[in-house]
Design an enzyme around this catalytic site. Structure first.
Site, short mmCIF file in Angstrom:
data_model
loop_
_atom_site.label_atom_id
_atom_site.label_comp_id
_atom_site.label_asym_id
_atom_site.label_seq_id
_atom_site.Cartn_x
_atom_site.Cartn_y
_atom_site.Cartn_z
N ASP A 102 -36.95 -18.83 -26.06
CA ASP A 102 -38.11 -19.75 -26.14
C ASP A 102 -37.78 -20.88 -26.82
O ASP A 102 -37.57 -21.88 -25.98
CB ASP A 102 -39.25 -19.00 -26.82
N GLY A 104 -35.20 -21.34 -28.75
CA GLY A 104 -33.80 -21.27 -29.22
C GLY A 104 -33.31 -21.04 -30.48
O GLY A 104 -32.14 -20.89 -30.75
N ASP A 156 -43.30 -7.65 -27.50
CA ASP A 156 -44.59 -7.43 -28.09
C ASP A 156 -45.65 -8.16 -28.39
O ASP A 156 -45.37 -9.54 -28.18
CB ASP A 156 -44.30 -6.61 -29.56
P1 5GP Z 1 -37.19 -18.53 -30.04
O1 5GP Z 1 -36.37 -18.59 -31.54
O2 5GP Z 1 -36.07 -18.62 -28.90
O3 5GP Z 1 -38.40 -19.44 -30.36
O4 5GP Z 1 -37.98 -17.14 -29.90
C1 5GP Z 1 -37.27 -16.04 -29.72
C2 5GP Z 1 -38.10 -15.03 -30.07
O5 5GP Z 1 -39.59 -15.24 -29.90
C3 5GP Z 1 -37.80 -13.65 -29.16
O6 5GP Z 1 -36.91 -13.04 -30.00
C4 5GP Z 1 -39.10 -13.14 -29.02
O7 5GP Z 1 -39.45 -11.97 -30.25
C5 5GP Z 1 -40.19 -14.14 -29.39
N1 5GP Z 1 -40.93 -14.37 -28.02
C6 5GP Z 1 -40.72 -15.69 -27.69
N2 5GP Z 1 -41.49 -15.73 -26.31
C7 5GP Z 1 -42.12 -14.61 -26.39
C8 5GP Z 1 -43.09 -13.99 -25.28
O8 5GP Z 1 -43.25 -14.81 -24.30
N3 5GP Z 1 -43.40 -13.10 -25.42
C9 5GP Z 1 -43.02 -12.15 -26.86
N4 5GP Z 1 -43.69 -10.86 -26.83
N5 5GP Z 1 -42.30 -12.71 -27.59
C10 5GP Z 1 -41.88 -13.81 -27.44
#
Ligand code: 5GP
Ligand code: MG
Length: 174
Positions: A102, A104, A156
Site C-alpha cells: 500500500d 510500502g 482483515d
Molecule cells: P503499507 O505499509 O504498504 O502501507 O501497508 C501494508 C499493510 O497495510 C499490509 O500488510 C496490510 O496489512 C495493510 N493494508 C493495506 N491495504 C490494505 C487493504 O486494502 N486491506 C486490508 N485489509 N489491509 C490493508
C-alpha cells in the site's frame, strides 16, 4: 458509517493459479538457495502458507509481526514492530511475504532491519499491489488492483474477514 462485504475482486481459483505461478517463479529465481520465507503477520500468513507449498526448494519459515493499520482502514504511517529480530535471520536468503503493498512502509522498514541483522539477501513478494503504489518495487507481485480497501484471504478489517477464501471489496453503508 459501517461496511458490508461487497463484490468479489479475485476469486479463490484465480488466487490459487497465481500463487502456483509465483511459487514456480520464486523457485527458479532462487534456485540453488535455501529460501527463508518471512511472512508479515498477521495479514501475510494465509498467502505465505499457500505459497510455501508451491516452492520446490528446501525452504524454512520465520514469521514476523508488523502492523501499520491498527484497527482501521487507513495506514497510520508508523510501522509497529513489537519484537527484536531473531538472530537466526542473519546470513539467510530471505523472501519477505506480505498480503498487500500500500504505502510500502511495512516492507521497506522490514527490509532495512533484515539487512541490519546481516541477511544475505532480501527479496519481496506481495500478493496485491495498489494502483497508487505502482511505482513501488517488489520482486514478485501477484496482482495489481485498484485503490480500494479489500478483505479476505488473510486481509482483515479490525480482525474480521481473514478467513474468506476470495478477496472482496467492502461497501459502505449509512
Ligand atoms: P503499507 O505499509 O504498504 O502501507 O501497508 C501494508 C499493510 O497495510 C499490509 O500488510 C496490510 O496489512 C495493510 N493494508 C493495506 N491495504 C490494505 C487493504 O486494502 N486491506 C486490508 N485489509 N489491509 C490493508
Ligand atoms: Mg499486514
Amino acid at each position: 458509517m459501517s461496511e458490508v462485504l461487497g463484490e468479489v475482486l479475485l476469486d479463490r481459483e484465480t488466487i490459487r493459479n497465481r500463487v502456483r505461478q509465483l511459487g514456480r517463479l520464486i523457485s527458479s529465481d532462487m534456485e540453488g538457495l535455501e529460501p527463508c520465507m518471512v511472512p508479515v503477520l498477521d495479514g501475510g500468513m494465509v498467502f505465505a502458507a499457500d505459497l510455501i507449498r508451491e516452492i520446490s526448494l528446501p525452504a524454512t519459515m520465520i514469521p514476523l509481526k508488523a502492523s501499520s493499520y491498527g484497527s482501521g482502514s487507513e495506514s497510520s504511517g508508523v510501522v509497529d514492530l513489537p519484537w527484536e529480530l531473531p538472530k537466526e535471520l542473519s546470513s539467510k536468503d530471505i523472501i519477505l511475504v506480505d498480503d498487500i503493498l500500500d504505502t510500502g512502509l511495512t516492507l521497506e522498514t522490514l527490509r532495512r532491519k533484515l539487512f541490519d541483522v546481516g541477511a544475505q539477501s532480501v527479496r519481496t513478494c506481495v500478493l496485491l499491489r495498489k494502483k497508487k503504489s505502482i511505482h513501488l518495487p517488489a520482486d514478485h507481485i501477484g496482482f495489481d488492483i485498484p485503490d480500494v480497501f479489500v478483505v479476505g484471504y488473510g486481509l482483515d478489517l479490525g480482525g474480521r474477514y481473514r478467513n474468506l477464501p476470495d478477496i472482496s471489496f467492502l461497501r459502505e453503508t449509512a
